[in-house]
Design a protein around this motif. Structure first.
Motif, PDB file in Angstrom:
ATOM      1  N   LEU A  29      18.980  37.867  70.561  1.00 21.41           N
ATOM      2  CA  LEU A  29      20.084  37.165  69.901  1.00 21.41           C
ATOM      3  C   LEU A  29      20.363  35.814  70.539  1.00 21.41           C
ATOM      4  N   ASP A  30      20.221  35.729  71.855  1.00 23.51           N
ATOM      5  CA  ASP A  30      20.418  34.450  72.534  1.00 23.51           C
ATOM      6  C   ASP A  30      19.323  33.455  72.148  1.00 23.51           C
ATOM      7  N   SER A  31      18.086  33.932  72.055  1.00 22.77           N
ATOM      8  CA  SER A  31      16.977  33.060  71.684  1.00 22.77           C
ATOM      9  C   SER A  31      17.140  32.516  70.272  1.00 22.77           C
ATOM     10  N   ARG A  83      15.956  30.122  81.451  1.00 25.79           N
ATOM     11  CA  ARG A  83      16.981  29.325  80.760  1.00 25.79           C
ATOM     12  C   ARG A  83      17.307  28.050  81.522  1.00 25.79           C
ATOM     13  N   LYS A  84      17.209  28.097  82.844  1.00 26.67           N
ATOM     14  CA  LYS A  84      17.448  26.898  83.646  1.00 26.67           C
ATOM     15  C   LYS A  84      16.306  25.896  83.510  1.00 26.67           C
ATOM     16  N   LEU A  85      15.080  26.436  83.424  1.00 30.53           N
ATOM     17  CA  LEU A  85      13.910  25.564  83.373  1.00 30.53           C
ATOM     18  C   LEU A  85      13.647  25.011  81.980  1.00 30.53           C
ATOM     19  N   GLN A  86      14.062  25.771  80.939  1.00 33.90           N
ATOM     20  CA  GLN A  86      13.784  25.358  79.553  1.00 33.90           C
ATOM     21  C   GLN A  86      15.101  25.046  78.841  1.00 33.90           C
ATOM     22  N   LYS A  87      15.719  23.936  79.222  1.00 30.09           N
ATOM     23  CA  LYS A  87      17.038  23.588  78.699  1.00 30.09           C
ATOM     24  C   LYS A  87      16.987  23.081  77.258  1.00 30.09           C
ATOM     25  N   ASN A  88      15.867  22.458  76.860  1.00 33.93           N
ATOM     26  CA  ASN A  88      15.770  21.854  75.529  1.00 33.93           C
ATOM     27  C   ASN A  88      15.067  22.759  74.523  1.00 33.93           C
ATOM     28  N   MET A  89      15.180  24.050  74.730  1.00 31.45           N
ATOM     29  CA  MET A  89      14.469  24.994  73.861  1.00 31.45           C
ATOM     30  C   MET A  89      15.035  25.010  72.443  1.00 31.45           C
ATOM     31  N   LYS A  90      16.343  24.736  72.288  1.00 33.23           N
ATOM     32  CA  LYS A  90      17.001  24.873  70.989  1.00 33.23           C
ATOM     33  C   LYS A  90      17.182  23.528  70.288  1.00 33.23           C
ATOM     34  N   THR A  91      16.149  22.692  70.365  1.00 29.74           N
ATOM     35  CA  THR A  91      16.181  21.396  69.670  1.00 29.74           C
ATOM     36  C   THR A  91      14.897  21.210  68.881  1.00 29.74           C
ATOM     37  N   GLY A  92      14.938  20.324  67.867  1.00 26.19           N
ATOM     38  CA  GLY A  92      13.759  20.024  67.067  1.00 26.19           C
ATOM     39  C   GLY A  92      13.790  20.698  65.716  1.00 26.19           C
ATOM     40  N   ASN A  93      12.719  20.471  64.938  1.00 27.93           N
ATOM     41  CA  ASN A  93      12.632  21.080  63.618  1.00 27.93           C
ATOM     42  C   ASN A  93      12.182  22.536  63.718  1.00 27.93           C
ATOM     43  N   PHE A  94      11.985  23.160  62.549  1.00 20.84           N
ATOM     44  CA  PHE A  94      11.710  24.601  62.519  1.00 20.84           C
ATOM     45  C   PHE A  94      10.451  24.967  63.299  1.00 20.84           C
ATOM     46  N   LEU A  95       9.332  24.306  63.009  1.00 22.96           N
ATOM     47  CA  LEU A  95       8.069  24.638  63.676  1.00 22.96           C
ATOM     48  C   LEU A  95       8.134  24.330  65.164  1.00 22.96           C
ATOM     49  N   ASN A  96       8.807  23.231  65.495  1.00 18.09           N
ATOM     50  CA  ASN A  96       8.955  22.855  66.896  1.00 18.09           C
ATOM     51  C   ASN A  96       9.742  23.912  67.664  1.00 18.09           C
ATOM     52  N   ARG A  97      10.862  24.334  67.087  1.00  8.21           N
ATOM     53  CA  ARG A  97      11.697  25.347  67.742  1.00  8.21           C
ATOM     54  C   ARG A  97      10.999  26.697  67.807  1.00  8.21           C
ATOM     55  N   LEU A  98      10.257  27.038  66.764  1.00  6.27           N
ATOM     56  CA  LEU A  98       9.525  28.302  66.765  1.00  6.27           C
ATOM     57  C   LEU A  98       8.472  28.314  67.864  1.00  6.27           C
ATOM     58  N   GLY A  99       7.780  27.197  68.024  1.00  9.66           N
ATOM     59  CA  GLY A  99       6.785  27.086  69.091  1.00  9.66           C
ATOM     60  C   GLY A  99       7.429  27.207  70.468  1.00  9.66           C
ATOM     61  N   LEU A 155      18.241  37.754  59.043  1.00 10.88           N
ATOM     62  CA  LEU A 155      17.042  36.933  58.837  1.00 10.88           C
ATOM     63  C   LEU A 155      17.418  35.553  58.306  1.00 10.88           C
ATOM     64  N   ALA A 156      18.385  35.529  57.401  1.00 12.70           N
ATOM     65  CA  ALA A 156      18.836  34.244  56.854  1.00 12.70           C
ATOM     66  C   ALA A 156      19.472  33.380  57.935  1.00 12.70           C
ATOM     67  N   VAL A 157      20.285  34.006  58.792  1.00 10.93           N
ATOM     68  CA  VAL A 157      20.940  33.272  59.871  1.00 10.93           C
ATOM     69  C   VAL A 157      19.911  32.784  60.892  1.00 10.93           C
ATOM     70  N   ALA A 158      18.934  33.648  61.226  1.00 16.25           N
ATOM     71  CA  ALA A 158      17.898  33.263  62.186  1.00 16.25           C
ATOM     72  C   ALA A 158      17.097  32.072  61.672  1.00 16.25           C
ATOM     73  N   PHE A 159      16.732  32.100  60.390  1.00 11.12           N
ATOM     74  CA  PHE A 159      15.990  30.983  59.794  1.00 11.12           C
ATOM     75  C   PHE A 159      16.823  29.708  59.812  1.00 11.12           C
ATOM     76  N   ARG A 160      18.108  29.830  59.491  1.00 15.25           N
ATOM     77  CA  ARG A 160      18.987  28.662  59.495  1.00 15.25           C
ATOM     78  C   ARG A 160      19.136  28.082  60.894  1.00 15.25           C
ATOM     79  N   ASN A 161      19.274  28.966  61.909  1.00 16.83           N
ATOM     80  CA  ASN A 161      19.456  28.495  63.279  1.00 16.83           C
ATOM     81  C   ASN A 161      18.208  27.826  63.845  1.00 16.83           C
ATOM     82  N   LEU A 162      17.037  28.283  63.360  1.00 22.19           N
ATOM     83  CA  LEU A 162      15.792  27.681  63.834  1.00 22.19           C
ATOM     84  C   LEU A 162      15.455  26.400  63.087  1.00 22.19           C
ATOM     85  N   SER A 163      16.156  26.145  61.975  1.00 15.59           N
ATOM     86  CA  SER A 163      15.918  24.931  61.197  1.00 15.59           C
ATOM     87  C   SER A 163      16.784  23.800  61.736  1.00 15.59           C
TER      88      SER A 163
END
Length: 654
Positions: A275-277, A326-342, A433-441
């Protein structure tokens, strides 16, 4: 929170709505104090009634389970040694430590006997407080010796009544969790009813009283209820601190009382990680929960004389890895869908590798090999190679550690629990699933969705937590039957919450274009009430006109071993025709009522005689399923044949 908003034509709608709202506010300004007061009084009344019902149903469940135990063993009528023998296998071992502490001349000598024990393992002296989770027996023995109750209650009764009392706490915690999720205590009532009517699959406390899970699961249920409340937004600082304290205490007690605590909490940590991811929980609150898990487990490690198996657990390695990543990967939740998924996949891979690395390092430092049989068991169980390890094969050969039997779902379906659970699960999974897709977009794609007039869906954090919790623990139960009690009890909570949730019904009705606020209110209250009536209507079918095999199957679905028939109900004359219990059952089953008088034209003659009358004749069709073991002028007690015995009879007759 689940919500659906139409985005097309926002400006016009907003202007008109704001103007109307201002006018209404002016008109209702004088009425606000009285309406607020009425609303506050209604909340207080609802809370008082709901809280009272929660306590009552918890106590009734406790008394009910204690009565089942008494009726099954005649516990009060057998000798002390027979009572102790009834605690078989490991249950008897745990109780023996409680008895050992009571028989010790002093408490210090009792402690010393547990720390330097040379009776449990031949030719070896071991520390029982380090090796086993028996602090509950120690605490209970101290309590029994200190309190002035020796004249009023025997040690064995103090022990079993404590555990039955914990069941009251367990059911109350399930009730509260469902209430918190749905917003109505009716949901909690339905959850408790489902827990009791599915007793054969939700608990086994009445015949395996001292098992560690019977001590631990009530605290686990309290922890889930506290986490559910903690994940609510906008909590007051005092409420948040008190909730964190409740989470910590319940986590600590759960970890202290069950040897499988590490695996259960690892599953819980995975729930938080997922859920955090996906950005579905507040990161700060998730960090608090990770910290509480680590602190609680380390405190248990200290109390168990620095048990190396706790330090070498995957849970500690995993939680540390997540916090480091989480300390080392601070910018994990930025970018477009494919970028964030990667980035998310990379984060997952990094956490997994770091977990295994830390775990191996810790085990090498501690020279820890005592839990290798667990991994050998898991490897063999899931088909990654056979093993000759004795301990691993011992688990593999146990039915309790096998796959969940299919007939479990048949029993759960008989009470409508499984159907309701699948219904709620499918809706919440779709929303998640809808919320997860929206959050990754990214925000651009979200704006384009809004301009296109599509729906946006939200999921409350506490709902998301309980959703992933029930899914992961469901997989655990399917793979290991002994763990089903974690899933089935939560299944009662999740199914009842969904049926009483306004958000769930709002989402469903809007998707099928039948949305109406009144309709939502009707659905969330009428369906749970109908299910409650259905559950009550089914313990009474013994007084209806039903075939013996139907009655037998119905009673066995509730885990019934004995049935008591009362002549005053079977031959009731107090009420007029149409109001007698047997008449109500006949009409509900579509059968004509007994005696002179009119019947509705659509009612038909029953295909079978009344069960409570016919079973007394000892006909072969009835004795194959029911054996009379007691009777007097009023009551007739019958023992139900087991399914296995019935199959043997069928084979012989064939």
């Amino acid at each position: 929170m689940i919500s659906i908003r139409q985005r097309k034509g926002i400006q016009t709608a907003e202007i008109s709505e704001d103007y109307t709202a201002q006018e209404e506010n002016v008109k209702l300004e004088d009425k606000l104090p009285s309406s607020c007061t009425n609303r506050r009084l209604w909340k207080i009344l609802s809370f008082t009634i709901g809280g009272t019902v929660a306590l009552c149903i918890g106590l009734l469940t406790s008394v009910y389970l204690a009565t089942l135990h008494e009726n099954d063993l005649w516990f009060s009528n057998i000798k002390e040694v027979e009572r102790e023998i009834s605690f078989r296998t490991e249950c008897g071992l745990y109780y023996s430590y409680y008895k050992q502490m009571l028989q010790a001349p002093t408490l210090m000598q009792g402690f010393r006997g547990l720390i330097y024990d040379n009776k449990t393992e031949s030719m070896r002296t071991i520390n029982l407080l380090q090796r086993m989770n028996i602090y509950q027996e120690v605490f209970l023995s101290i309590l029994y010796r200190v309190l002035p109750i020796q004249k009023y209650i025997e040690p064995v009764y103090f022990y079993i009544y404590t555990l039955f009392g914990l069941q009251a706490i367990y059911v109350t915690a399930l009730y509260i969790t469902s209430w918190l999720l749905s917003g109505t205590w009716l949901s909690g009532l339905l959850a408790a009813f489902w827990y009791v009517t599915n007793r054969i699959d939700t608990t086994r406390v009445e015949f395996t009283i001292p098992l560690r899970e019977n001590w631990a699961l009530p605290f686990f249920a309290i922890q889930i209820a506290a986490i559910t409340y903690f994940l609510r937004p906008n909590l007051q600082p005092l409420s948040q601190r008190l909730t964190l304290l409740a989470i910590f205490i319940s986590t600590f007690l759960f970890s202290l009382t069950w040897q499988f605590n590490q695996f259960m909490m690892l599953m819980q940590a995975l729930v938080l990680f997922i859920l955090d991811s996906l950005d579905m929980l507040p990161a700060v609150k998730v960090t608090w929960l990770y910290g509480i898990q680590l602190t609680g487990l380390l405190l248990v490690c200290i109390l168990q004389f620095f048990n190396s198996m706790i330090l070498g657990s995957l849970l500690i390695s995993f939680n540390l890895s997540v916090l480091i990543a989480r300390k080392l990967q601070k910018n994990m939740k930025t970018g477009n869908f494919l970028n964030r998924l990667g980035k998310l996949l990379l984060h997952l891979f990094f956490v997994l590798c770091l977990t295994l690395f830390l775990n191996n390092i810790i085990k090498k430092i501690l020279n820890l090999k005592s839990d290798e049989h667990i991994f050998k068991f898991l490897k063999a169980k899931f088909g990654f190679g056979a093993t000759r390890d004795f301990d691993a094969n011992l688990y593999l050969c146990e039915e309790a550690f096998g796959l969940l039997p299919f007939n479990t779902f048949e029993r759960l379906s008989d009470t409508l629990l499984f159907y309701a659970y699948i219904f709620v699960l499918s809706i919440t999974v779709t929303a998640a699933l809808a919320v997860a897709f929206r959050n990754l977009s990214d925000s651009t794609s979200q704006q384009s969705m809004c301009k296109m007039g599509k729906y946006t869906i939200g999921l409350k954090p506490e709902t998301a937590y309980n959703l992933i919790h029930t899914i992961l623990f469901g997989f655990l139960a399917l793979s290991t039957m002994r763990m089903k009690y974690l899933w089935t009890s939560h299944m009662c909570v999740f199914a009842s919450f969904g049926l009483c949730s306004p958000e769930i019904w709002e989402l469903l009705l809007k998707l099928i274009h039948l949305y109406n606020p009144k309709r939502i209110c009707i659905m969330r209250y009428s369906i749970p009430i109908l299910i409650l009536l259905y559950l009550c209507y089914k313990v009474y079918q013994i007084y209806a006109k039903r075939a013996p095999e139907e009655v037998h199957a119905l009673l066995r679905s509730f885990g019934t071993d004995y049935v008591i028939l009362e002549d005053s109900i079977c031959y009731e004359r107090r009420h007029r025709r149409g109001c007698r219990l047997r008449d109500l059952l006949d009409v509900a089953n579509g059968h004509m009522m007994d005696g002179p008088g009119e019947n509705d034209p659509d009612l038909k003659l029953a295909g079978h005689p009344r069960f409570c009358e016919e079973v007394k004749k000892n006909l072969p069709t009835y004795t194959a399923y029911f054996t009379r073991v007691f009777q007097n002028k009023t009551f007739h007690v019958y023992k139900l044949s087991t399914n296995k015995v019935h199959r043997r009879k069928e084979k012989k007759s064939g």
